[in-house]
Scaffold this active site. Structure first.
Site, PDB file in Angstrom:
ATOM      1  N   HIS A  29       0.826  -1.208   0.000  1.00 22.70           N
ATOM      2  CA  HIS A  29       0.000   0.000   0.000  1.00 22.70           C
ATOM      3  C   HIS A  29       0.866   1.267   0.000  1.00 22.70           C
ATOM      4  O   HIS A  29       1.594   1.509   0.955  1.00 22.70           O
ATOM      5  CB  HIS A  29      -0.876  -0.054   1.260  1.00 22.70           C
ATOM      6  CG  HIS A  29      -1.797   1.098   1.425  1.00 22.70           C
ATOM      7  ND1 HIS A  29      -1.791   1.906   2.532  1.00 22.70           N
ATOM      8  CD2 HIS A  29      -2.771   1.574   0.618  1.00 22.70           C
ATOM      9  CE1 HIS A  29      -2.721   2.819   2.415  1.00 22.70           C
ATOM     10  NE2 HIS A  29      -3.341   2.644   1.269  1.00 22.70           N
ATOM     11  N   ARG A  30       0.782   2.041  -1.076  1.00 20.65           N
ATOM     12  CA  ARG A  30       1.643   3.220  -1.285  1.00 20.65           C
ATOM     13  C   ARG A  30       3.119   2.799  -1.287  1.00 20.65           C
ATOM     14  O   ARG A  30       3.989   3.562  -0.871  1.00 20.65           O
ATOM     15  CB  ARG A  30       1.412   4.290  -0.205  1.00 20.65           C
ATOM     16  CG  ARG A  30      -0.058   4.623   0.037  1.00 20.65           C
ATOM     17  CD  ARG A  30      -0.261   5.685   1.090  1.00 20.65           C
ATOM     18  NE  ARG A  30      -1.650   5.740   1.532  1.00 20.65           N
ATOM     19  CZ  ARG A  30      -2.108   6.474   2.541  1.00 20.65           C
ATOM     20  NH1 ARG A  30      -1.271   7.247   3.206  1.00 20.65           N
ATOM     21  NH2 ARG A  30      -3.379   6.458   2.866  1.00 20.65           N
TER      22      ARG A  30
ATOM     23  N   GLU B 249       0.387  -0.704  -4.771  1.00 24.48           N
ATOM     24  CA  GLU B 249      -0.634   0.319  -4.999  1.00 24.48           C
ATOM     25  C   GLU B 249       0.024   1.663  -4.794  1.00 24.48           C
ATOM     26  O   GLU B 249       0.883   1.811  -3.919  1.00 24.48           O
ATOM     27  CB  GLU B 249      -1.768   0.129  -3.979  1.00 24.48           C
ATOM     28  CG  GLU B 249      -2.936   1.090  -4.151  1.00 24.48           C
ATOM     29  CD  GLU B 249      -2.940   2.286  -3.209  1.00 24.48           C
ATOM     30  OE1 GLU B 249      -3.916   3.029  -3.218  1.00 24.48           O
ATOM     31  OE2 GLU B 249      -1.936   2.522  -2.477  1.00 24.48           O
TER      32      GLU B 249
ATOM     33  N   ASP C  28      -0.947   6.226  -5.304  1.00 24.82           N
ATOM     34  CA  ASP C  28      -1.972   7.238  -5.552  1.00 24.82           C
ATOM     35  C   ASP C  28      -1.455   8.263  -6.560  1.00 24.82           C
ATOM     36  O   ASP C  28      -0.320   8.722  -6.447  1.00 24.82           O
ATOM     37  CB  ASP C  28      -2.294   7.981  -4.247  1.00 24.82           C
ATOM     38  CG  ASP C  28      -2.679   7.024  -3.139  1.00 24.82           C
ATOM     39  OD1 ASP C  28      -3.733   6.376  -3.267  1.00 24.82           O
ATOM     40  OD2 ASP C  28      -1.913   6.908  -2.162  1.00 24.82           O
TER      41      ASP C  28
ATOM     42  N   HIS D  89      -0.607  11.189  -2.053  1.00 24.33           N
ATOM     43  CA  HIS D  89      -1.904  10.821  -1.488  1.00 24.33           C
ATOM     44  C   HIS D  89      -2.755  12.040  -1.149  1.00 24.33           C
ATOM     45  O   HIS D  89      -3.911  12.138  -1.533  1.00 24.33           O
ATOM     46  CB  HIS D  89      -1.698   9.972  -0.225  1.00 24.33           C
ATOM     47  CG  HIS D  89      -2.987   9.553   0.413  1.00 24.33           C
ATOM     48  ND1 HIS D  89      -3.667  10.349   1.318  1.00 24.33           N
ATOM     49  CD2 HIS D  89      -3.737   8.435   0.276  1.00 24.33           C
ATOM     50  CE1 HIS D  89      -4.768   9.728   1.706  1.00 24.33           C
ATOM     51  NE2 HIS D  89      -4.838   8.575   1.085  1.00 24.33           N
TER      52      HIS D  89
ATOM     53  N   GLU E 165      -4.185   3.984  -8.176  1.00 26.63           N
ATOM     54  CA  GLU E 165      -5.377   4.670  -7.663  1.00 26.63           C
ATOM     55  C   GLU E 165      -5.385   6.111  -8.151  1.00 26.63           C
ATOM     56  O   GLU E 165      -4.462   6.872  -7.872  1.00 26.63           O
ATOM     57  CB  GLU E 165      -5.428   4.639  -6.130  1.00 26.63           C
ATOM     58  CG  GLU E 165      -6.701   5.350  -5.669  1.00 26.63           C
ATOM     59  CD  GLU E 165      -6.835   5.543  -4.173  1.00 26.63           C
ATOM     60  OE1 GLU E 165      -6.134   4.862  -3.385  1.00 26.63           O
ATOM     61  OE2 GLU E 165      -7.652   6.411  -3.792  1.00 26.63           O
TER      62      GLU E 165
ATOM     63  N   LYS F 139      -6.424   9.595  -7.613  1.00 28.99           N
ATOM     64  CA  LYS F 139      -6.772  10.326  -6.376  1.00 28.99           C
ATOM     65  C   LYS F 139      -6.825  11.806  -6.721  1.00 28.99           C
ATOM     66  O   LYS F 139      -5.923  12.585  -6.386  1.00 28.99           O
ATOM     67  CB  LYS F 139      -5.658  10.031  -5.368  1.00 28.99           C
ATOM     68  CG  LYS F 139      -5.867  10.523  -3.983  1.00 28.99           C
ATOM     69  CD  LYS F 139      -6.835   9.702  -3.240  1.00 28.99           C
ATOM     70  CE  LYS F 139      -6.239   8.845  -2.171  1.00 28.99           C
ATOM     71  NZ  LYS F 139      -7.246   7.998  -1.527  1.00 28.99           N
TER      72      LYS F 139
ATOM     73  N   ASP G 236       0.597  -1.891   4.511  1.00 27.07           N
ATOM     74  CA  ASP G 236       1.836  -1.099   4.612  1.00 27.07           C
ATOM     75  C   ASP G 236       3.016  -2.011   4.945  1.00 27.07           C
ATOM     76  O   ASP G 236       4.157  -1.575   4.907  1.00 27.07           O
ATOM     77  CB  ASP G 236       1.700  -0.042   5.729  1.00 27.07           C
ATOM     78  CG  ASP G 236       0.478   0.846   5.554  1.00 27.07           C
ATOM     79  OD1 ASP G 236       0.099   1.105   4.397  1.00 27.07           O
ATOM     80  OD2 ASP G 236      -0.103   1.263   6.579  1.00 27.07           O
TER      81      ASP G 236
HETATM   82  O1  G3P Z   1      -6.443   1.710  -2.778  1.00 30.64           O
HETATM   83  C1  G3P Z   1      -6.605   1.315  -1.455  1.00 30.64           C
HETATM   84  C2  G3P Z   1      -6.356   2.452  -0.509  1.00 30.64           C
HETATM   85  O2  G3P Z   1      -5.167   3.089  -0.870  1.00 30.64           O
HETATM   86  C3  G3P Z   1      -7.477   3.473  -0.516  1.00 30.64           C
HETATM   87  O3  G3P Z   1      -7.340   4.440   0.450  1.00 30.64           O
HETATM   88  O4  G3P Z   1      -6.720   6.646   1.301  1.00 30.64           O
HETATM   89  O5  G3P Z   1      -5.052   4.801   1.341  1.00 30.64           O
HETATM   90  O6  G3P Z   1      -5.683   5.849  -0.804  1.00 30.64           O
HETATM   91  P1  G3P Z   1      -6.124   5.479   0.574  1.00 30.64           P
HETATM   92 MG    MG Z   2      -4.536   4.672  -2.222  1.00 33.36          MG
END
Ligand code: G3P
Ligand code: MG
Length: 256
Positions: free
Chosen positions: A14-15, A41, A43, A56, A116, A118, A238
């Protein structure tokens, strides 16, 4: 609906590997690969002059040494910021990556991507248009497209129109009946929701239309295992190494 022509892995960093490195940086993508993740993933939003960058928040304050709205800065100004020093001294000077750089690095590291979208406020259409355009220009021919996702319905509508060959998923905190009803219209291949709203019933519902469920953000190994057992196809974490090790340990135990 576009089916995913690439296999989802159960662990999506995540990120990037954002527990150990500054989120949404090239260092975080490298760390994810080093931790054994096959999927990342990140953003994506736009600079004032319309370039896709990884970030993000709508504000620069938390993850860079800049101040104010991302959308008020051109790419060359954003590129002069430090997106690593806030996280730790050894990451000082880590730049805000462009999408083009992140795509190239993921190809080099053989990482699959959940991109993603964003968008900054009011830029939902424009951000999706630029993302699809950059993917068309910079993604290697013959390689499976990244999986695109967004909370922004207007962005997904653009992807549906402009990227009919690109798989995309709806991101939603809590999957309401109304949200589930949008999946067909938006031609979504996947649903991504907050892990606290995952259920076996939701997995069954989605399975009927061939859609995998992906859940964010899961940093606890036993919780991740429970979700995967329930039929969730991937968790955003994470801590990709921790979760991957827990999955491997469970498989080894089941194989005994
Ligand atoms: O894509 C999953 C997750 O990243 C969505 O929430 O706020 O972490 O971008 P956020
Ligand atoms: Mg995200």
């Amino acid at each position: 609906m576009r089916t995913l022509d690439v296999r989802l892995a159960p662990v999506i960093a995540h990120r990037g590997a954002s527990a150990d490195t500054p989120e949404n940086t090239l260092a975080a993508l490298r760390a994810a690969a080093a931790a054994g993740a096959r999927w990342v993933e990140f953003d994506v939003k736009l600079s004032r002059d319309g370039y896709c960058i990884l970030m993000h928040d709508d504000l620069l304050n938390r993850t860079t040494n800049g101040r104010g709205e991302v959308a008020h800065y051109d790419l060359d100004e954003l590129r002069r910021l430090d997106a690593g020093g806030w996280f730790g001294r050894r990451f000082r000077g880590e730049p805000v990556p462009t999408l083009q750089e992140a795509l190239a690095l993921c190809v080099e590291l053989d990482l699959d991507i959940n991109l993603e979208i964003k968008p900054c406020p009011g830029r939902q259409h424009e951000t999706a248009i630029r993302v699809v355009d950059e993917l068309r220009r910079h993604w290697p021919a013959g390689r499976s497209w990244p999986l695109i996702s967004s909370f922004a319905i207007a962005s997904l509508e653009e992807v549906r129109k402009l990227g009919p060959d690109m798989p995309h998923g709806l991101l939603i905190g809590r999957p309401t009946r109304r949200a589930l009803g949008m999946l067909d219209r938006l031609e979504c291949s996947t649903l991504h929701c907050d892990a606290k709203h995952a259920s076996a019933e939701l997995v069954r519902h989605l399975t009927r239309s061939g859609r995998p469920l992906l859940c964010y953000t899961v940093n606890d190994a036993s919780r991740a295992l429970r979700l995967l057992e329930m039929g969730v196809r991937a968790v955003f974490t994470d801590r990709p190494q921790l979760i991957a090790e827990a999955i491997a340990a469970r498989s080894a135990k089941q194989g005994q």
